[in-house]
Design a protein around this motif. Structure first.
Motif, mmCIF file in Angstrom:
data_model
loop_
_atom_site.group_PDB
_atom_site.id
_atom_site.type_symbol
_atom_site.label_atom_id
_atom_site.label_comp_id
_atom_site.label_asym_id
_atom_site.label_seq_id
_atom_site.Cartn_x
_atom_site.Cartn_y
_atom_site.Cartn_z
ATOM 1 N N ALA A 61 -6.232 27.992 27.455
ATOM 2 C CA ALA A 61 -5.485 28.983 26.669
ATOM 3 C C ALA A 61 -5.156 30.209 27.512
ATOM 4 O O ALA A 61 -4.037 30.736 27.456
ATOM 5 C CB ALA A 61 -6.270 29.380 25.420
ATOM 6 N N ALA A 62 -6.114 30.664 28.292
ATOM 7 C CA ALA A 62 -5.876 31.827 29.157
ATOM 8 C C ALA A 62 -4.781 31.527 30.173
ATOM 9 O O ALA A 62 -3.908 32.368 30.448
ATOM 10 C CB ALA A 62 -7.168 32.242 29.859
ATOM 11 N N ALA A 63 -4.787 30.326 30.724
ATOM 12 C CA ALA A 63 -3.751 29.932 31.686
ATOM 13 C C ALA A 63 -2.388 29.837 31.007
ATOM 14 O O ALA A 63 -1.373 30.247 31.576
ATOM 15 C CB ALA A 63 -4.126 28.607 32.342
ATOM 16 N N ILE A 64 -2.350 29.339 29.778
ATOM 17 C CA ILE A 64 -1.098 29.253 29.018
ATOM 18 C C ILE A 64 -0.561 30.653 28.755
ATOM 19 O O ILE A 64 0.616 30.944 28.978
ATOM 20 C CB ILE A 64 -1.308 28.485 27.694
ATOM 21 C CG1 ILE A 64 -1.516 26.997 27.970
ATOM 22 C CG2 ILE A 64 -0.130 28.707 26.736
ATOM 23 C CD1 ILE A 64 -1.998 26.199 26.774
ATOM 24 N N GLU A 65 -1.436 31.540 28.281
ATOM 25 C CA GLU A 65 -0.994 32.909 27.967
ATOM 26 C C GLU A 65 -0.423 33.618 29.194
ATOM 27 O O GLU A 65 0.529 34.387 29.076
ATOM 28 C CB GLU A 65 -2.159 33.705 27.373
ATOM 29 C CG GLU A 65 -2.473 33.261 25.962
ATOM 30 C CD GLU A 65 -3.724 33.902 25.392
ATOM 31 O OE1 GLU A 65 -3.781 34.012 24.162
ATOM 32 O OE2 GLU A 65 -4.630 34.284 26.166
ATOM 33 N N ALA A 66 -0.963 33.327 30.362
ATOM 34 C CA ALA A 66 -0.459 33.949 31.589
ATOM 35 C C ALA A 66 0.952 33.479 31.928
ATOM 36 O O ALA A 66 1.665 34.155 32.664
ATOM 37 C CB ALA A 66 -1.403 33.646 32.753
ATOM 38 N N GLN A 67 1.365 32.343 31.363
ATOM 39 C CA GLN A 67 2.691 31.792 31.646
ATOM 40 C C GLN A 67 3.742 32.113 30.579
ATOM 41 O O GLN A 67 4.917 31.800 30.761
ATOM 42 C CB GLN A 67 2.604 30.263 31.784
ATOM 43 C CG GLN A 67 1.897 29.816 33.035
ATOM 44 C CD GLN A 67 2.665 30.189 34.282
ATOM 45 O OE1 GLN A 67 3.882 30.102 34.338
ATOM 46 N NE2 GLN A 67 1.948 30.626 35.306
ATOM 47 N N LEU A 68 3.320 32.733 29.478
ATOM 48 C CA LEU A 68 4.274 33.036 28.404
ATOM 49 C C LEU A 68 5.286 34.076 28.867
ATOM 50 O O LEU A 68 4.933 35.060 29.509
ATOM 51 C CB LEU A 68 3.543 33.527 27.159
ATOM 52 C CG LEU A 68 2.656 32.502 26.453
ATOM 53 C CD1 LEU A 68 1.902 33.162 25.302
ATOM 54 C CD2 LEU A 68 3.462 31.309 25.951
ATOM 55 N N LEU A 69 6.540 33.847 28.527
ATOM 56 C CA LEU A 69 7.594 34.810 28.845
ATOM 57 C C LEU A 69 7.480 36.003 27.904
ATOM 58 O O LEU A 69 7.296 35.822 26.693
ATOM 59 C CB LEU A 69 8.974 34.163 28.675
ATOM 60 C CG LEU A 69 9.303 33.007 29.614
ATOM 61 C CD1 LEU A 69 10.578 32.295 29.153
ATOM 62 C CD2 LEU A 69 9.456 33.516 31.030
ATOM 63 N N PRO A 70 7.609 37.225 28.401
ATOM 64 C CA PRO A 70 7.533 38.400 27.526
ATOM 65 C C PRO A 70 8.608 38.337 26.443
ATOM 66 O O PRO A 70 9.770 38.041 26.722
ATOM 67 C CB PRO A 70 7.790 39.573 28.478
ATOM 68 C CG PRO A 70 7.473 39.047 29.843
ATOM 69 C CD PRO A 70 7.792 37.584 29.815
ATOM 70 N N GLY A 71 8.202 38.573 25.212
ATOM 71 C CA GLY A 71 9.130 38.597 24.089
ATOM 72 C C GLY A 71 9.627 37.241 23.639
ATOM 73 O O GLY A 71 10.500 37.151 22.772
ATOM 74 N N ALA A 72 9.085 36.158 24.189
ATOM 75 C CA ALA A 72 9.550 34.816 23.849
ATOM 76 C C ALA A 72 9.009 34.357 22.503
ATOM 77 O O ALA A 72 7.906 34.722 22.103
ATOM 78 C CB ALA A 72 9.133 33.829 24.925
ATOM 79 N N LYS A 73 9.805 33.541 21.824
ATOM 80 C CA LYS A 73 9.303 32.788 20.678
ATOM 81 C C LYS A 73 8.530 31.609 21.251
ATOM 82 O O LYS A 73 8.878 31.057 22.292
ATOM 83 C CB LYS A 73 10.442 32.286 19.792
ATOM 84 C CG LYS A 73 11.149 33.391 19.043
ATOM 85 C CD LYS A 73 10.237 33.993 17.995
ATOM 86 C CE LYS A 73 10.970 35.069 17.200
ATOM 87 N NZ LYS A 73 10.130 35.652 16.181
ATOM 88 N N VAL A 74 7.466 31.215 20.563
ATOM 89 C CA VAL A 74 6.577 30.175 21.071
ATOM 90 C C VAL A 74 6.537 29.000 20.101
ATOM 91 O O VAL A 74 6.325 29.185 18.896
ATOM 92 C CB VAL A 74 5.149 30.736 21.282
ATOM 93 C CG1 VAL A 74 4.188 29.641 21.722
ATOM 94 C CG2 VAL A 74 5.172 31.874 22.297
ATOM 95 N N ILE A 75 6.751 27.814 20.655
ATOM 96 C CA ILE A 75 6.634 26.572 19.891
ATOM 97 C C ILE A 75 5.478 25.790 20.492
ATOM 98 O O ILE A 75 5.493 25.474 21.688
ATOM 99 C CB ILE A 75 7.922 25.729 19.958
ATOM 100 C CG1 ILE A 75 9.091 26.480 19.338
ATOM 101 C CG2 ILE A 75 7.718 24.380 19.259
ATOM 102 C CD1 ILE A 75 10.440 25.783 19.511
ATOM 103 N N ALA A 76 4.463 25.507 19.686
ATOM 104 C CA ALA A 76 3.306 24.729 20.140
ATOM 105 C C ALA A 76 3.421 23.318 19.576
ATOM 106 O O ALA A 76 3.552 23.139 18.358
ATOM 107 C CB ALA A 76 2.013 25.372 19.665
#
Length: 160
Positions: A61-76
């Motif tokens: 989860a920590a590795a995923i969060e580090a890759q999230l684009l700022p302000g992006a909508k997220v689909i899991a």
């Protein structure tokens, strides 16, 4: 143009998976700016305890969060998520872009799934099926459905 980051836990193994992903990545180039981030899957013993599993999912989860684009909508992508037809998924993506969203992150967990906090953080929890698929195939399917949805929205002929 929509920026999409596909964040995947686990590496593609066989060449045929990579070839299939490469084909859809090429096709998607007409509709979005696509990046794929491959993260390492945490190693677990043969029969992990609940604590070992939870700790591994939290590290992922920590590795995923580090890759999230700022302000992006997220689909899991997760089995307990909502199922959508290709047309409904296309409408969802179209609604996002009409409302000003320019960044999207699509998450595919490892063989043990995604940490609960990642699923809770997602704007959409999406299930491809109640069936279980190998994560390599899920990546191909996710890319194909992104292509199909964006092609539908553009009035293309791919979807029949």
């Amino acid at each position: 143009m929509l920026s999409v980051r596909l964040i995947c836990v686990g590496k593609l193994g066989e060449r045929f998976w990579a070839d299939a992903c490469a084909e859809y990545r090429k096709r998607l180039g007409a509709y979005c700016k696509l990046e794929v981030a491959e993260l390492s899957e945490q190693r677990l013993p043969q029969s992990p305890s609940e604590g070992e599993l939870a700790a591994a999912l939290e590290r992922e989860a920590a590795a995923i969060e580090a890759q999230l684009l700022p302000g992006a909508k997220v689909i899991a992508l997760c089995v307990e998520g909502k199922t959508l037809s290709s047309e409904a998924f296309s409408a969802y993506l179209s609604q996002l872009t009409v409302s000003g969203v320019s960044r999207l992150c699509v998450l595919i967990g490892g063989s043990c799934g995604l940490a609960p906090r990642i699923k809770q953080r997602a704007d959409l929890r999406l299930s491809m099926s109640p069936m279980t698929f190998p994560h390599h195939l899920a990546r191909v399917m996710a890319l194909e459905q992104l292509y199909r949805a964006l092609n539908i929205a553009a009035g293309g002929k791919y979807h029949k």
